[in-house]
Write a protein that holds these residues in place. Structure first.
Motif, short mmCIF file in Angstrom:
data_model
loop_
_atom_site.label_atom_id
_atom_site.label_comp_id
_atom_site.label_asym_id
_atom_site.label_seq_id
_atom_site.Cartn_x
_atom_site.Cartn_y
_atom_site.Cartn_z
N LEU A 158 0.81 -1.22 0.00
CA LEU A 158 0.00 0.00 0.00
C LEU A 158 0.84 1.27 0.00
N ALA A 233 -6.54 5.23 2.56
CA ALA A 233 -6.37 3.79 2.33
C ALA A 233 -7.38 3.02 3.17
N ALA A 256 -6.49 4.12 -2.10
CA ALA A 256 -6.11 2.73 -2.39
C ALA A 256 -6.82 1.78 -1.44
N THR A 282 -6.97 2.81 -6.68
CA THR A 282 -5.99 1.74 -6.76
C THR A 282 -6.51 0.57 -5.95
#
Length: 343
Positions: A158, A233, A256, A282
């Protein structure tokens, strides 16, 4: 010696077995710490793991101990060395190994047999993933190296960095390890999960906010209602298709998602292609570990970032292991259980 042997679906027997003789470049470890793992529970329920273990076979893979025997002519190790062994080692020769993706090795050699008085470590594992411990490192702490290495893999995939807002879905052992490492990096961590004890553990490890998701229904709405944070994230550490789908809706534009939790074989999800494309998301998934992340995990443990006191909340004799796994399958809520193999 006594060892737990997996014989099939939900069938473990603790048996007296003959310790295997050492082959060239192998070592035998007297096990001083063995810990339960969610992967072992999945294998217990399923009765096998096509790549990792086929019954009947000795069982368990999180361990640390002391070298008690060394094959003749092996250099670099001695009887009495305190060590931790990973549960696999890559071949170093295949396409993926040569591409620095050893976690995807086409010939991963797996090691099982942690729920026993001793274990033989094969030559490839001795070479690539047997690590010495500092004199002061507790065996229980060291036994966390393998699962932590998988989390390190996820963190590095990540590319998490300080001050990012991170949402972790799931407060089991893996989710809690993500909390500790993300907090150590300087991230702002939110955890969504169930069970008060686990959410309390997440707070103790540094989560700024915890969200009790109850029965897990309407997950996205519950989390959005509880926080107005834009998450850079999102880490899915549950392994359920509906949670994978929710993760995509909880990350910010340009963010992400790591689909870390493995779903049941054959599971599928539905993704909103418009959302993914126009939000420039992502999406990635992390699997297993590498020799590098095994070493990084032990560094975190020996630096005190990860301690067994924060994860091991149960204890069980080896002779009671079959009953323990039955209770785990029925909903035992322990985070991790220490198995006493010498009694």
């Amino acid at each position: 010696m006594k060892a737990a042997v997996l014989h099939g679906k939900e069938k473990i027997l603790v048996e007296e077995i003959a310790p295997p003789a050492l082959k060239p470049d192998e070592v035998r470890i007297r096990i001083e710490a063995a810990l339960t793992c969610g992967t072992d529970l999945k294998v217990f329920k399923r009765g096998y793991h096509a790549k990792m273990i086929v019954p009947p076979a000795v069982f368990g893979h999180e361990l640390a101990g002391v070298i008690s025997e060394i094959a003749p002519d092996l250099r670099g190790w001695k009887i009495g060395d305190r060590v931790v062994a990973a549960n696999s080692a890559p071949c170093g020769k295949c396409f993926h190994c040569r591409a620095n993706q050893e976690n995807l090795c086409e010939d991963l050699l797996f090691l099982n047999g942690a729920y026993a008085e001793s274990i033989v470590v094969p030559a490839r594992l001795v070479e690539k993933n047997l690590l010495p411990l500092k004199p002061e490192t507790d065996f229980r702490d060291a036994a966390l190296t393998e699962p932590l290495a998988c989390v390190v893999q996820g963190i590095e995939d990540l590319k998490l960095c300080a001050e990012q807002n991170v949402l972790i879905l799931g407060a089991g052992p893996i989710g809690l390890m993500f909390v500790a490492l993300a907090k150590n990096l300087g991230c702002n961590v939110t955890v969504a999960g169930r069970r008060a004890a686990r959410l309390d553990a997440a707070k103790k490890l540094g989560a700024a906010q915890v969200i009790d998701i109850g029965d897990g229904s309407d997950l996205t709405s519950k989390i959005r209602a509880a926080t107005h944070t834009h998450f850079d994230a999102v880490i899915e550490a549950v392994g359920k298709p509906e949670v994978w789908e929710a993760a995509v809706h909880l990350v910010r534009k340009g963010g992400a998602v790591n689909f870390f939790g493995g779903c049941p074989s054959g599971a599928t999800i539905t993704l909103d292609t418009t959302l993914i494309h126009y939000s420039n998301l992502t999406l990635l998934a992390s699997f297993h570990h590498t020799p590098h992340t095994i070493r990084r995990a032990l560094e975190f443990i020996e630096a005190g970032v990860i301690r067994s006191d924060d994860f091991v909340d149960g204890e069980c004799a080896l002779t009671q292991l079959p009953e323990l796994f039955k209770s785990m399958a029925a909903g035992n809520h322990a985070i991790k259980t220490f198995i006493r193999v010498h009694e």
